[in-house]
Scaffold this motif. Structure first.
Motif, PDB file in Angstrom:
ATOM      1  N   SER A 111       0.816  -1.216   0.000  1.00 50.05           N
ATOM      2  CA  SER A 111       0.000   0.000   0.000  1.00 50.05           C
ATOM      3  C   SER A 111       0.852   1.269   0.000  1.00 50.05           C
ATOM      4  O   SER A 111       0.366   2.346  -0.346  1.00 50.05           O
ATOM      5  N   LYS A 112       2.116   1.144   0.384  1.00 52.85           N
ATOM      6  CA  LYS A 112       3.005   2.311   0.295  1.00 52.85           C
ATOM      7  C   LYS A 112       3.173   2.757  -1.151  1.00 52.85           C
ATOM      8  O   LYS A 112       3.496   3.907  -1.425  1.00 52.85           O
ATOM      9  N   ASN A 113       2.958   1.814  -2.073  1.00 52.67           N
ATOM     10  CA  ASN A 113       2.995   2.118  -3.508  1.00 52.67           C
ATOM     11  C   ASN A 113       1.590   2.138  -4.115  1.00 52.67           C
ATOM     12  O   ASN A 113       1.427   2.074  -5.332  1.00 52.67           O
ATOM     13  N   ASN A 114       0.574   2.176  -3.216  1.00 52.56           N
ATOM     14  CA  ASN A 114      -0.843   2.235  -3.611  1.00 52.56           C
ATOM     15  C   ASN A 114      -1.358   0.955  -4.249  1.00 52.56           C
ATOM     16  O   ASN A 114      -2.400   0.959  -4.916  1.00 52.56           O
ATOM     17  N   TYR A 115      -0.666  -0.176  -4.022  1.00 58.63           N
ATOM     18  CA  TYR A 115      -1.129  -1.456  -4.556  1.00 58.63           C
ATOM     19  C   TYR A 115      -1.711  -2.316  -3.434  1.00 58.63           C
ATOM     20  O   TYR A 115      -1.304  -2.216  -2.266  1.00 58.63           O
ATOM     21  N   TYR A 116      -2.663  -3.191  -3.832  1.00 53.48           N
ATOM     22  CA  TYR A 116      -3.316  -4.108  -2.904  1.00 53.48           C
ATOM     23  C   TYR A 116      -3.522  -5.439  -3.607  1.00 53.48           C
ATOM     24  O   TYR A 116      -3.722  -5.470  -4.826  1.00 53.48           O
ATOM     25  N   PRO A 117      -3.462  -6.557  -2.853  1.00 52.40           N
ATOM     26  CA  PRO A 117      -3.781  -7.835  -3.488  1.00 52.40           C
ATOM     27  C   PRO A 117      -5.181  -7.779  -4.101  1.00 52.40           C
ATOM     28  O   PRO A 117      -6.096  -7.168  -3.531  1.00 52.40           O
ATOM     29  N   ALA A 118      -5.364  -8.416  -5.255  1.00 52.02           N
ATOM     30  CA  ALA A 118      -6.670  -8.382  -5.925  1.00 52.02           C
ATOM     31  C   ALA A 118      -7.763  -8.955  -5.035  1.00 52.02           C
ATOM     32  O   ALA A 118      -8.876  -8.435  -4.989  1.00 52.02           O
ATOM     33  N   ILE A 119      -7.447 -10.038  -4.327  1.00 56.79           N
ATOM     34  CA  ILE A 119      -8.366 -10.568  -3.306  1.00 56.79           C
ATOM     35  C   ILE A 119      -7.554 -10.904  -2.054  1.00 56.79           C
ATOM     36  O   ILE A 119      -6.406 -11.334  -2.144  1.00 56.79           O
ATOM     37  N   PHE A 120      -8.191 -10.692  -0.916  1.00 50.42           N
ATOM     38  CA  PHE A 120      -7.545 -11.053   0.341  1.00 50.42           C
ATOM     39  C   PHE A 120      -8.615 -11.324   1.383  1.00 50.42           C
ATOM     40  O   PHE A 120      -9.736 -10.797   1.305  1.00 50.42           O
ATOM     41  N   PRO A 121      -8.321 -12.177   2.360  1.00 50.59           N
ATOM     42  CA  PRO A 121      -9.323 -12.518   3.381  1.00 50.59           C
ATOM     43  C   PRO A 121      -9.624 -11.319   4.265  1.00 50.59           C
ATOM     44  O   PRO A 121      -8.804 -10.412   4.403  1.00 50.59           O
ATOM     45  N   LEU A 122     -10.794 -11.343   4.875  1.00 49.70           N
ATOM     46  CA  LEU A 122     -11.155 -10.231   5.754  1.00 49.70           C
ATOM     47  C   LEU A 122     -10.346 -10.253   7.049  1.00 49.70           C
ATOM     48  O   LEU A 122     -10.153  -9.217   7.679  1.00 49.70           O
ATOM     49  N   TYR A 123      -9.888 -11.443   7.450  1.00 47.80           N
ATOM     50  CA  TYR A 123      -8.973 -11.532   8.590  1.00 47.80           C
ATOM     51  C   TYR A 123      -7.560 -11.633   8.040  1.00 47.80           C
ATOM     52  O   TYR A 123      -7.234 -12.560   7.296  1.00 47.80           O
ATOM     53  N   LYS A 173       7.681 -21.936  -0.948  1.00 48.85           N
ATOM     54  CA  LYS A 173       8.319 -20.700  -0.514  1.00 48.85           C
ATOM     55  C   LYS A 173       7.754 -19.442  -1.156  1.00 48.85           C
ATOM     56  O   LYS A 173       7.824 -18.362  -0.576  1.00 48.85           O
ATOM     57  N   VAL A 174       7.201 -19.551  -2.349  1.00 55.06           N
ATOM     58  CA  VAL A 174       6.865 -18.362  -3.136  1.00 55.06           C
ATOM     59  C   VAL A 174       5.474 -18.468  -3.737  1.00 55.06           C
ATOM     60  O   VAL A 174       5.071 -19.520  -4.240  1.00 55.06           O
ATOM     61  N   VAL A 175       4.732 -17.356  -3.672  1.00 58.82           N
ATOM     62  CA  VAL A 175       3.421 -17.236  -4.322  1.00 58.82           C
ATOM     63  C   VAL A 175       3.474 -16.055  -5.286  1.00 58.82           C
ATOM     64  O   VAL A 175       4.036 -15.009  -4.966  1.00 58.82           O
ATOM     65  N   ARG A 176       2.882 -16.253  -6.443  1.00 59.04           N
ATOM     66  CA  ARG A 176       2.769 -15.167  -7.418  1.00 59.04           C
ATOM     67  C   ARG A 176       1.344 -14.629  -7.329  1.00 59.04           C
ATOM     68  O   ARG A 176       0.379 -15.383  -7.477  1.00 59.04           O
ATOM     69  N   ILE A 177       1.209 -13.334  -7.059  1.00 59.39           N
ATOM     70  CA  ILE A 177      -0.123 -12.759  -6.843  1.00 59.39           C
ATOM     71  C   ILE A 177      -0.406 -11.632  -7.838  1.00 59.39           C
ATOM     72  O   ILE A 177       0.508 -10.981  -8.346  1.00 59.39           O
ATOM     73  N   LEU A 178      -1.691 -11.430  -8.065  1.00 63.50           N
ATOM     74  CA  LEU A 178      -2.141 -10.266  -8.829  1.00 63.50           C
ATOM     75  C   LEU A 178      -2.428  -9.147  -7.839  1.00 63.50           C
ATOM     76  O   LEU A 178      -3.128  -9.347  -6.845  1.00 63.50           O
ATOM     77  N   ALA A 179      -1.864  -7.985  -8.088  1.00 62.06           N
ATOM     78  CA  ALA A 179      -2.122  -6.812  -7.246  1.00 62.06           C
ATOM     79  C   ALA A 179      -2.652  -5.678  -8.117  1.00 62.06           C
ATOM     80  O   ALA A 179      -2.376  -5.617  -9.319  1.00 62.06           O
ATOM     81  N   VAL A 180      -3.431  -4.820  -7.514  1.00 63.41           N
ATOM     82  CA  VAL A 180      -4.113  -3.756  -8.247  1.00 63.41           C
ATOM     83  C   VAL A 180      -3.857  -2.419  -7.563  1.00 63.41           C
ATOM     84  O   VAL A 180      -3.792  -2.332  -6.336  1.00 63.41           O
ATOM     85  N   LYS A 181      -3.729  -1.396  -8.368  1.00 64.03           N
ATOM     86  CA  LYS A 181      -3.490  -0.061  -7.838  1.00 64.03           C
ATOM     87  C   LYS A 181      -4.820   0.660  -7.662  1.00 64.03           C
ATOM     88  O   LYS A 181      -5.428   1.121  -8.617  1.00 64.03           O
TER      89      LYS A 181
END
Length: 751
Positions: free
Chosen positions: A90-102, A139-147
């Motif tokens: 979020s410091k770069n204004n990006y967020y995971p496309a989906i994420f759990p509420l917790y 070890k690694v996950v590739r995620i979609l993030a959105v600005k």
């Protein structure tokens, strides 16, 4: 067995026997923080736990792979939690496309379970018709993030919405603000971070003692008529086989059988927010769980402890501050893991550091610190916890004599020294100086006239191990001395000793910190762990890890701190000045001590490890040449030849690496001016290296030996045996000793 946050794990806590569905072989099981709701961990009776990493090797938690402007692909460590990832992205204004509420769950767990959450109105599940996140390996996950740093909020359904949150009396839809020009509506604007914070507050409010957090996912149109304390939910619309709603809330733990009955009658309602079906073990638990009744599965454990542990809801908040967990990377050693083992019938438990931070973090008020303290007492075979005491120098006895002379008209108090002589000798001298020159300030119920109690232990190490018989013997020995000396009271410099004494003695001891704290004025001291158990508070309360340099085979690093300390262990581990040392008569001693700690000792620890790794590789040809001697004299003869070789090359590398850093060289030179402190550091470095796992380095050496031209052909097969591997490990173990460290430091000082 380990448990997660699912209702299936709650059924096990509530008395269900799941032994027939367990897999008993030691499968490797990658775990995050056990906040999952699927219950699949129940299938493994005795898994080998692997913790997914929460950072990359360079310390970062995301790296850009591809994309531009609005959409980007990032790689992230599978073990990082959503709250930490969002904080950074979020410091770069990006967020995971989906994420759990917790947000305390891990990205890896969420991806493997095919989760849903905020953003699911548009993006559905992790893997639906389209793949949003992808697990590369454990070890690694590739995620979609959105600005989208800002959202538009409306209570009317909108085709541009990315998220739809369900509240008790409404559904609110959230649209990225970059659609504003297209929509041309006067919707309320809200920063994405603010909305995430408000969601977190709502979700956290369902964590209540005697309640179980639950999630129900069903068809959007279905009327979910099960009565529970609903808090909020969300809609899953696109990238999904059908439209779902997910309802989140809590349920009294005693009503768990009602929920299972409801699920049996409504198979289209699932108790998890994943695009998954029931497996056979789910169906088995659903069929058989009918009554919630806490079971005591080990005869040695008190039922009240089981009941208290059963309140754990697997929120994982305790993990953030747990030194045992973060040192071992093994969730079994965390409060959460120990509760799981306790609740499923295990009866042997390792000791805890006693930091109490886990208890402060617990949202349901479990007395974690007390439980962790008591658990080792039920072990059939008690651990041995070594704690060294040393004698005090002659100057200390001279101070004792001066106090007796000056304050002959005051009653005698004992001053329990114990291991303070080793871990804070300057503090011991400082406290005696305070009594000598400021004794008249003490209230009448106290006395500056003290008789030292040296060379014996308070019993704290036995208390850690759960060996109460020996603890009581230690306390009785102290009380016999008190009677023999006709002492009116007893001072303790360390909170650990005072805690144990007060717990097992009718007469209570006096914390030396209480005697001098008013003299500190505005100076605030570190008061952690066992001082907190005594009721003290401070903003400086980080756990030092007691007197240990390793825990469960993992090294415990200690970094330099800038605050004052009270506990002798903390003074030693943090390289600080204790509050007692402030009263040293010789100011230059204190100033010298302050100079000595002006280095982050992690630098030294890292150099030590690297030097040993390089020294082993450098020894390859000379060791290879000696392998043939195995056939003449066996493994012990080979060891006798190999140990001095290792010592030679390791010593050379240690000298080279440590002396190449001017800060380290200066630190060691200043340290050499105080023999007592120098010996402490030598012991620390030796213990650290002895506890470090050099298996990777030994395997690398083994490969080099096998390739060496110096290796005789007749013993090539020997090099590939476990016996030879173990011999190399033993040779390294014997090579690392205090004499080696002393020799290296002397060489560096006089270079």
């Amino acid at each position: 067995m380990i448990l997660d946050a699912s209702i299936f794990s709650r059924a096990v806590i509530g008395g269900l026997d799941v032994k027939k569905i367990e897999i008993n072989d030691k499968n490797e099981l990658v775990v995050g923080r056990l906040t999952g709701l699927y219950g699949n961990v129940l299938k493994y009776a005795n898994p080998k736990i692997i913790r997914a990493p929460d950072r990359f090797n360079d310390g970062s938690i995301f790296r850009e792979v591809e994309g531009r402007n609005i959409y980007k692909i990032f790689e992230v460590p599978a073990g990082v939690t959503f709250d930490k990832l969002i904080d950074e992205l979020s410091k770069n204004n990006y967020y995971p496309a989906i994420f759990p509420l917790y947000l305390k769950g891990t990205i890896g767990g969420f991806t493997v379970l095919n989760g849903s959450g905020f953003g699911s109105y548009k993006f559905g599940f992790v893997k639906g018709k389209k793949t949003i996140n992808e697990l590369i390996d454990y070890k690694v996950v590739r995620i979609l993030a959105v600005k989208y740093p800002e959202l538009l909020e409306t209570e009317g359904e909108n085709k541009f919405a990315w998220s739809a949150l369900i509240y008790k009396d409404t559904i609110k839809y959230y649209i990225p603000s970059f659609y504003n020009k297209i929509i041309n509506e006067n919707f309320k604007s809200i920063p994405t971070n603010n909305l995430i914070k408000s969601i977190n507050i709502e979700i956290s409010s369902i964590f209540k003692r005697n309640y179980i957090p639950i999630i129900l996912m069903t068809n959007y149109e279905k009327n979910t008529d099960f009565n529970f304390d609903f808090k909020m939910g969300y809609v899953i619309n696109y990238n999904s086989p059908k439209r779902y709603k997910v309802l989140i809330g809590s349920l009294e733990e005693t009503r768990l059988p009602e929920l299972f009955e409801y699920l049996r009658k409504n198979p289209d309602v699932l108790p998890f927010p994943y695009l998954k079906e029931y497996e056979e073990f789910h169906k088995d638990i659903l069929r058989n769980f009918k009554k919630y009744e806490i079971k005591v599965r080990s005869k040695r454990i008190n039922k009240n402890m089981i009941i208290e542990a059963s309140k754990c809801i697997n929120c994982s908040l305790c993990l953030d501050s747990c030194l045992a967990y973060n040192t071992t990377n093994n969730i079994l050693y965390s409060p959460l893991g120990r509760f799981d083992r306790l609740l499923t019938g295990e009866g042997n438990f390792e000791f805890c550091f006693g930091c109490a931070s886990c208890q402060e973090a617990c949202p349901v008020g479990i007395n974690i610190s007390n439980l962790m303290e008591i658990l080792p007492q039920f072990n059939e075979n008690k651990e041995t916890v070594e704690l060294e005491t040393t004698d005090v120098p002659r100057t200390i006895y001279e101070l004792e004599k001066s106090l007796n002379t000056r304050y002959r008209n005051r009653p005698v108090f004992l001053l329990f020294v114990g291991c303070t002589a080793k871990y804070d000798p300057l503090g011991l001298e400082g406290f005696l100086n305070y009594l000598l020159f400021s004794g008249d300030k003490l209230p009448q119920e106290l006395s500056p006239r003290v008789k030292l109690v040296t060379g014996i232990c308070c019993g704290f190490n036995d208390y850690l191990a759960g060996n109460l018989k020996d603890v009581k013997n230690s306390v009785e020995k102290i009380n016999r001395l008190r009677i023999e000396q006709n002492a009116a009271g007893i001072y303790f410099l360390c909170p650990e000793g005072l805690y144990v004494y007060n717990k097992f003695s009718e007469q209570k001891g006096i914390f030396a910190y209480e005697v001098i704290k008013n003299e500190l004025k505005e100076k605030e001291a570190h008061l952690g762990c066992w001082a907190k158990k005594l009721g003290y508070t401070s903003r400086y309360n980080e756990c030092a890890g007691l007197f240990l340099t390793s825990y469960k085979g993992n090294p415990l690093k200690a970094t330099k701190k800038g605050f004052l300390t009270v506990c002798p262990f903390s003074t030693w581990k943090f390289g600080t000045i204790s509050v007692y040392s402030l009263f040293l008569e010789k100011k230059e001693v204190k100033e010298l001590e302050e100079e000595k700690v002006m280095i982050n000792e992690n630098v030294i620890f890292d150099l030590l490890v690297r030097a040993i790794a390089d020294g082993l590789i450098a020894s390859k040809d000379e060791v290879a040449e000696k392998v043939v001697m195995w056939s003449l004299g066996g493994s012990q003869y080979f060891l006798l030849l190999t140990i001095p070789i290792f010592s030679k090359y390791i010593s050379s590398e240690l000298i080279r690496k440590l002396s190449s850093d001017s800060r380290v060289k200066e630190f060691l030179s200043k340290l050499s001016q105080d023999t007592h402190l120098l010996n402490q550091k030598i012991s620390t470095y030796k213990d650290y290296l002895s506890s470090y796992n050099f298996n990777n380095e030994i395997n690398a050496l083994l490969e080099e030996i096998a390739k060496s031209n110096k290796l005789d052909y007749s013993v090539k097969d020997l090099v590939n045996t476990n016996e030879f591997l173990n011999a190399l490990k033993e040779a390294l173990r014997r090579s690392i000793n205090e004499n080696l460290i002393v020799s290296v430091i002397n060489n560096i000082i006089y270079l």
